[in-house]
Design an enzyme around this catalytic site. Structure first.
Site, short mmCIF file in Angstrom:
data_model
loop_
_atom_site.label_atom_id
_atom_site.label_comp_id
_atom_site.label_asym_id
_atom_site.label_seq_id
_atom_site.Cartn_x
_atom_site.Cartn_y
_atom_site.Cartn_z
N ASP A 132 13.16 29.12 142.84
CA ASP A 132 13.36 30.41 142.17
C ASP A 132 12.15 31.30 142.49
O ASP A 132 12.08 31.88 143.58
CB ASP A 132 13.53 30.14 140.67
CG ASP A 132 14.07 31.33 139.91
OD1 ASP A 132 14.12 32.43 140.46
OD2 ASP A 132 14.44 31.17 138.73
N PHE A 162 21.53 32.73 135.79
CA PHE A 162 21.04 31.45 135.32
C PHE A 162 22.16 30.42 135.44
O PHE A 162 23.24 30.60 134.92
CB PHE A 162 20.56 31.54 133.88
CG PHE A 162 19.73 30.35 133.49
CD1 PHE A 162 18.40 30.26 133.86
CD2 PHE A 162 20.30 29.30 132.79
CE1 PHE A 162 17.64 29.15 133.53
CE2 PHE A 162 19.55 28.18 132.44
CZ PHE A 162 18.22 28.12 132.82
P1 XMP Z 1 10.21 28.31 140.19
O1 XMP Z 1 10.28 29.67 139.55
O2 XMP Z 1 8.90 27.63 139.95
O3 XMP Z 1 11.30 27.57 139.33
O4 XMP Z 1 10.66 28.31 141.61
C1 XMP Z 1 11.69 26.34 139.53
C2 XMP Z 1 12.11 25.73 138.23
O5 XMP Z 1 12.61 26.69 137.27
C3 XMP Z 1 13.82 26.22 136.69
N1 XMP Z 1 14.90 27.20 136.96
C4 XMP Z 1 16.16 27.07 136.56
N2 XMP Z 1 16.76 26.12 135.83
N3 XMP Z 1 18.79 27.29 135.97
C5 XMP Z 1 18.08 26.23 135.54
O6 XMP Z 1 18.64 25.36 134.88
C6 XMP Z 1 18.27 28.30 136.70
O7 XMP Z 1 18.99 29.23 137.08
C7 XMP Z 1 16.87 28.18 137.01
N4 XMP Z 1 16.02 28.95 137.70
C8 XMP Z 1 14.82 28.31 137.66
C9 XMP Z 1 14.10 24.90 137.34
O8 XMP Z 1 13.72 23.90 136.42
C10 XMP Z 1 13.22 24.81 138.54
O9 XMP Z 1 12.72 23.52 138.73
#
Ligand code: XMP
Ligand code: MG
Length: 181
Positions: A105, A154
């Site tokens: 993300d 999400f």
């Molecule tokens: P980053 O922002 O560090 O995020 O790349 C990675 C972590 O954020 C959570 N994440 C999500 N979890 N639905 C989820 O259930 C989503 O749409 C989502 N977007 C981010 C996820 O735990 C991931 O490891």
């Protein structure tokens, strides 16, 4: 019966689509790492279902390990700093690592974890993510293997949670808005 299905607005990626794509990625990794004895490292807890399915379709000599991480956040800003709650047990000096995560993300989690594994002497660190959500990227990071690119919504299921629920859905879906309310 009270099931989690009632909270799902729409299915984004079906079980059949997941299965087919995971098989393709497993086959690709098997070719790329045939004689490298890679170490698959799963990021808990979101990657558990993808990780297990991926291992089943990647029939090469390899090892596996897990770690768990969480982001430091305060009320106003996400610091982008990641805390390792549980670290791998393996000695990874000279090993080829395939870091397996549910979703990329902002990129903060994998950016930090990949750096951590390189610091510990890994020969290489590849990133394998089921989902890529490029819309919100904050870190310069390029995954090596991507299952599906998803819009800025999400998503839950197939390991991904909302408030620790819905990880056991066999597909990836979007929640009804009233669930968040
Ligand atoms: P980053 O922002 O560090 O995020 O790349 C990675 C972590 O954020 C959570 N994440 C999500 N979890 N639905 C989820 O259930 C989503 O749409 C989502 N977007 C981010 C996820 O735990 C991931 O490891
Ligand atoms: Mg996660």
């Amino acid at each position: 019966m009270n099931t989690i299905e009632k909270d799902i607005l729409k299915v984004l990626i079906s079980e059949a689509e997941l299965k087919a794509r995971v098989r393709e990625i497993g086959g690709q990794i098997a070719m790329d790492y045939e004689n490298k004895d890679p170490l698959f490292v799963g990021v808990l807890r979101g990657s558990f279902m993808f990780f297990a399915d991926l291992m089943r379709v990647c029939p090469i000599p390899c090892g596996l390990d897990f770690l768990a991480a969480s982001s430091y956040k305060n009320a106003t800003v996400s610091s982008g700093v990641v805390k390792i709650d549980y670290d791998i047990r393996s000695n990874i000096a000279g090993r080829h690592i395939i870091l397996v995560e549910d979703i990329l993300d902002s990129g903060n989690t994998l950016y930090n974890l990949a750096g951590h594994l390189r610091d510990r002497g890994a020969a290489s660190v590849a990133l394998c993510v089921l989902l890529d959500k490029p819309a919100r990227r904050e870190k310069p990071i390029q995954p090596n293997y991507v299952g599906f690119t998803v819009p800025d919504e999400f998503v839950v299921g197939y390991g991904l949670d909302y408030a620790d629920r819905y990880r056991n859905l066999p597909y990836v879906g979007v929640l009804k808005p009233e669930v968040y309310a």
